[in-house]
Design a protein around this motif. Structure first.
Motif, PDB file in Angstrom:
ATOM      1  N   GLY A   1       0.833  -1.205  -0.003  1.00  0.00           N
ATOM      2  CA  GLY A   1      -0.014  -0.122   0.132  1.00  0.00           C
ATOM      3  C   GLY A   1       0.852   1.285   0.041  1.00  0.00           C
ATOM      4  N   ASP A   2       0.188   2.391  -0.422  1.00  0.00           N
ATOM      5  CA  ASP A   2       0.901   3.509  -0.566  1.00  0.00           C
ATOM      6  C   ASP A   2       1.315   4.341   0.818  1.00  0.00           C
ATOM      7  OD1 ASP A   2       0.648   3.658  -3.278  1.00  0.00           O
ATOM      8  OD2 ASP A   2      -1.316   4.288  -3.342  1.00  0.00           O
ATOM      9  N   GLY A   3       2.603   4.594   0.923  1.00  0.00           N
ATOM     10  CA  GLY A   3       2.910   5.290   2.263  1.00  0.00           C
ATOM     11  C   GLY A   3       3.117   4.392   3.302  1.00  0.00           C
ATOM     12  N   ARG A   4       3.035   3.172   3.144  1.00  0.00           N
ATOM     13  CA  ARG A   4       3.324   2.247   4.231  1.00  0.00           C
ATOM     14  C   ARG A   4       4.792   1.698   4.488  1.00  0.00           C
ATOM     15  NH1 ARG A   4      -0.980   0.366   7.275  1.00  0.00           N
ATOM     16  NH2 ARG A   4      -2.864   1.626   6.652  1.00  0.00           N
ATOM     17  N   LEU A   5       5.681   1.974   3.740  1.00  0.00           N
ATOM     18  CA  LEU A   5       7.074   1.112   3.540  1.00  0.00           C
ATOM     19  C   LEU A   5       7.889   2.251   4.706  1.00  0.00           C
ATOM     20  CD1 LEU A   5       8.703   0.631   0.239  1.00  0.00           C
ATOM     21  CD2 LEU A   5       7.940  -1.025   1.701  1.00  0.00           C
ATOM     22  N   THR A   6       8.309   1.303   5.556  1.00  0.00           N
ATOM     23  CA  THR A   6       9.320   2.088   6.626  1.00  0.00           C
ATOM     24  C   THR A   6      10.715   1.722   6.552  1.00  0.00           C
ATOM     25  OG1 THR A   6       9.105   0.278   8.217  1.00  0.00           O
ATOM     26  CG2 THR A   6       7.415   1.777   8.519  1.00  0.00           C
ATOM     27  N   LYS A   7      11.041   0.633   5.956  1.00  0.00           N
ATOM     28  CA  LYS A   7      12.469   0.446   5.530  1.00  0.00           C
ATOM     29  C   LYS A   7      12.517  -0.425   4.121  1.00  0.00           C
ATOM     30  CE  LYS A   7      14.323  -0.030  10.047  1.00  0.00           C
ATOM     31  NZ  LYS A   7      14.928  -0.930  11.119  1.00  0.00           N
ATOM     32  N   TYR A   8      13.598  -0.033   3.352  1.00  0.00           N
ATOM     33  CA  TYR A   8      13.652  -0.682   2.083  1.00  0.00           C
ATOM     34  C   TYR A   8      15.228  -0.800   1.606  1.00  0.00           C
ATOM     35  CZ  TYR A   8      13.197  -1.529  -2.903  1.00  0.00           C
ATOM     36  OH  TYR A   8      13.277  -2.397  -4.308  1.00  0.00           O
ATOM     37  N   GLY A   9      15.835  -1.897   1.686  1.00  0.00           N
ATOM     38  CA  GLY A   9      17.264  -2.064   1.506  1.00  0.00           C
ATOM     39  C   GLY A   9      17.612  -3.133   0.726  1.00  0.00           C
ATOM     40  N   VAL A  10      18.568  -2.988  -0.336  1.00  0.00           N
ATOM     41  CA  VAL A  10      18.832  -4.097  -1.105  1.00  0.00           C
ATOM     42  C   VAL A  10      20.466  -4.199  -1.527  1.00  0.00           C
ATOM     43  CG1 VAL A  10      16.808  -3.783  -2.516  1.00  0.00           C
ATOM     44  CG2 VAL A  10      18.785  -2.722  -3.381  1.00  0.00           C
TER      45      VAL A  10
END
Lengths: 135, 166
Positions: A76-85
């Motif tokens: 969903g939109d605006g729901r990410l709190t962390k994202y790493g790759v």
């Protein structure tokens, strides 16, 4: 749109085709939008003759951006709190990519996801994680 | 990358979303966005990387009146020397890792500034590219109120020779 913690199970997966037959022009489009004009991504002459690669290749961040689209479609939109790759292999013009998120943990209103993007040969080109708020 | 002023604009968000193949209306349709949970157009999760556009010294953008290492009449616009020509991936090395922590999501009208702290460096031997030298940096993006909005950690790698594909 947002995910419900009560309906998520460890091991659940969500997957999307990120791109089919990646075009050089899309790589150029990403260069223009992001401001990263490294010739490795658009300048075939430089990339083959000076840098020594078989052809231009995509920005890692283009793959991360397309994989991010799969994630936001899922959480969903605006729901990410962390994202790493990590970028584990290069992505070339003509590649077809599949992005997959796998639920690893759900607790305290947060879902933890394993994230992986593979190419048409099954080679992992990006591997990482994401966290998102769930209802 | 250190940036004094990065105005987040709707047209830039639209162009960025297009470039990653994202047709989500929340990235360009204010009317639609009003009815969503965020209540406004927001930026896609990796948009903040385009702060490069607002870094006056960003070295992967051709600059007026300065030599550019991409091809023109010759395969490269600069003489081979420091970079040793081959391997390293042509000037900037390669991107090995990227991590974002979102304290909130960006919207048009935000004006960000970014500060960069260098992190660790380390080396590794690889079959596919020889000696690898990794270096890490942490960028903190703050909004017009001085609030931390995104923390980004980036790892770059310089390779001894071009990476062989799997």
């Amino acid at each position: 749109m947002a995910l419900k913690a009560s309906s998520l199970k460890v091991g659940d997966t969500y997957s999307e085709c990120l791109v089919e037959d990646l075009k050089r022009t899309q790589i150029v489009q990403y260069a223009g939008a992001s401001g990263d004009y490294n010739p490795l991504h658009s300048d075939e002459v430089f990339t083959t003759k000076v840098a020594g690669y078989p052809s231009v290749f995509a920005h890692g961040m283009l793959t991360m951006g397309m994989t991010g689209r799969m994630l936001t479609n899922y959480v969903g939109d605006g729901r990410l709190t962390k994202y790493g790759v990590r970028f584990t292999n290069q992505v070339w013009p003509g590649d077809t990519l599949q992005g997959t998120a796998t639920v690893e943990e759900v607790s305290g209103g947060i879902v933890k996801l394993k994230v992986e993007t593979t190419n048409q040969d099954g080679v992992t080109v990006l591997s990482g994680y994401a966290e998102a708020r769930v209802d | 990358m250190a940036v004094e002023r990065f105005p987040v604009e709707a047209s830039h968000i639209l162009m960025f979303a297009r470039s990653v193949g994202d047709a989500n209306q929340i990235y360009y349709d204010a009317e639609y966005a009003r009815k969503t949970e965020p209540g406004t157009i927001i930026a896609p999760p990796t948009f903040v990387q385009s702060s490069a556009q607002f870094d006056p010294d960003y070295f992967l953008r051709p600059k007026i009146g300065q030599p550019w290492f991409g091809s023109g009449k010759e395969p490269t616009g600069i003489k081979r020397e420091s970079s040793g020509g081959g391997g390293g991936g042509g000037g900037g090395g390669l991107h090995a890792e990227q991590h974002f922590e979102y304290h909130r999501h960006l919207k048009p009208g935000d004006v960000l500034s970014a500060t960069v702290k260098p992190g660790k460096t380390w080396e590794k031997e690889s079959k596919r590219a020889g000696k690898l030298v990794f270096s890490e940096s942490v960028t903190e993006y703050r909004d017009q109120n001085g609030e931390l909005v995104i923390t980004a950690r980036s790892v770059g790698v310089r390779t001894e020779r071009p990476v062989e594909s799997k």
